[in-house]
Design a protein around this motif. Structure first.
Motif, short mmCIF file in Angstrom:
data_model
loop_
_atom_site.label_atom_id
_atom_site.label_comp_id
_atom_site.label_asym_id
_atom_site.label_seq_id
_atom_site.Cartn_x
_atom_site.Cartn_y
_atom_site.Cartn_z
N TRP A 1 -5.59 10.01 0.87
CA TRP A 1 -6.00 8.85 1.65
C TRP A 1 -7.52 8.71 1.76
O TRP A 1 -8.04 7.60 1.53
N MET B 1 -1.51 14.12 1.24
CA MET B 1 -1.67 12.68 1.40
C MET B 1 -2.70 12.37 2.48
O MET B 1 -3.56 11.49 2.31
N ARG B 2 -2.60 13.08 3.59
CA ARG B 2 -3.46 12.77 4.73
C ARG B 2 -4.87 13.29 4.56
O ARG B 2 -5.84 12.60 4.91
N ILE C 1 1.04 3.90 -3.19
CA ILE C 1 0.80 5.35 -3.04
C ILE C 1 1.98 6.13 -3.60
O ILE C 1 1.79 7.14 -4.32
N VAL D 1 -4.75 6.11 -6.36
CA VAL D 1 -4.11 7.42 -6.20
C VAL D 1 -4.26 8.24 -7.48
O VAL D 1 -4.52 9.45 -7.44
N THR E 1 -3.83 0.12 -5.40
CA THR E 1 -3.49 1.35 -4.68
C THR E 1 -2.97 2.40 -5.63
O THR E 1 -3.36 3.58 -5.56
N LEU F 1 -8.78 7.48 -1.52
CA LEU F 1 -8.31 6.14 -1.86
C LEU F 1 -9.01 5.06 -1.05
O LEU F 1 -9.16 3.92 -1.52
N LEU F 2 -9.47 5.38 0.15
CA LEU F 2 -9.93 4.37 1.10
C LEU F 2 -11.05 3.47 0.59
O LEU F 2 -10.98 2.25 0.76
N TRP G 1 1.83 8.54 -6.90
CA TRP G 1 2.06 9.97 -6.71
C TRP G 1 3.25 10.46 -7.53
O TRP G 1 3.26 11.60 -7.99
N ILE H 1 0.82 -1.21 0.00
CA ILE H 1 0.00 0.00 0.00
C ILE H 1 0.86 1.27 0.00
O ILE H 1 0.66 2.15 -0.84
N PRO H 2 1.85 1.42 0.90
CA PRO H 2 2.72 2.61 0.79
C PRO H 2 3.46 2.68 -0.54
O PRO H 2 3.62 3.77 -1.12
#
Length: 269
Positions: free
Chosen positions: A169, A164-165, A80, A142, A138, A172-173, A84, A76-77
């Motif tokens: 996110w 991102m926050r 992202i 994004v 993921t 994306l959730l 990005w 997942i990271p």
């Protein structure tokens, strides 16, 4: 009959019809090696009495949980970041695309060589099965974030971490939950194959051991029923999570008629 009753009665009726057809086929001798539904029920009772039902189910769930967890922590990271940063995707994309089509079961010899016969090798195989789908979904999630939301966040002075926050996110959730639901199904299928080759416990091992122990096809089918039932329960659990408002909301397309409504998702008026 209300909608809720219909949702319960129709699937139950289909199951009853299928069980009846199954029993009739066995009685008519059309499936001589197939156990009857009652024999499967008796076998499930035996598994429950000697403790194998709970022990093997917990063992399979343990491996699926850790394999999926490690895949999520890494994929997942990474997804992202690749979604990005086009430069990062150009650098790592070819290598990841080369590894992604390789079947997770093809890693079994290396998994046993590196990790030995046990839980760790099965977890590694499940990890390899889950990593690719989670990373790709993921990355695509994004890229689907609307540019108007990103530009609005930049206009409000959000840093990259803030975007991102506060923007990426939450958008994306919902897709990520759907991807996790699909990937969990893949992991649950792969664990059966992994347990037939790399461990000596779990539902996959139960099926293999029952086949080798005098062709106990009643236990084979009982193991199949357990796999289907647990998989259905896991899928229902994730579907219930998708209905939680805090986990399922995303950013809708902005309404052109109202300039202020575009920024309500950021807590602004």
């Amino acid at each position: 009959m209300g909608p809720r009753m219909t949702r319960c009665v129709l699937p139950g009726g289909v199951v009853v019809v299928l069980l009846a057809l199954w029993g009739l086929a066995v009685q008519a001798g059309k499936a001589p090696l197939m156990p009857s539904p009652w024999q499967v029920v008796v076998s499930l009772g035996q598994l429950a009495m000697d403790g194998r039902l709970v022990r093997f189910t917990v063992a399979s769930l343990f491996r699926v949980t850790w394999g999926l967890l490690w895949a999520g922590v890494i994929a997942i990271p990474l997804g992202i970041w690749l979604g990005w940063s086009p430069r990062a995707e150009r650098a790592l994309g070819p290598v990841l695309q080369l590894l992604r089509p390789i079947s997770s079961l093809a890693w079994t010899p290396l998994a046993i060589l590196w990790c030995g016969v046990g839980d760790l090798s099965a977890i590694f195989i499940i990890f390899m099965a889950c990593f690719g789908p989670l990373m790709v979904n993921t990355l695509l999630g994004v890229r689907k974030v609307l540019s108007v939301h990103l530009n609005a966040g930049r206009n409000f002075g959000l840093s990259t971490l803030g975007l991102m926050r506060r923007v990426v996110w939450p958008s994306l959730l919902p897709q990520l939950l759907t991807s996790l639901r699909q990937t969990l199904g893949v992991a649950w299928m792969v664990v059966v194959m992994a347990e037939m080759m790399a461990v000596n416990s779990g539902l996959g091992f139960l099926i293999l051991d029952a086949r080798n122990a005098g062709n106990r096809y009643d236990l084979v089918v009982a193991g199949m029923v357990l796999i289907g039932a647990v998989g259905l329960g896991l899928d229902a659990l994730l579907r219930s999570m998708e209905r939680i408002p805090a986990l399922s909301w995303g950013f809708p397309a902005p309404a052109p008629s109202s300039s202020t409504s575009r920024f309500r998702w950021m807590g602004r008026n």
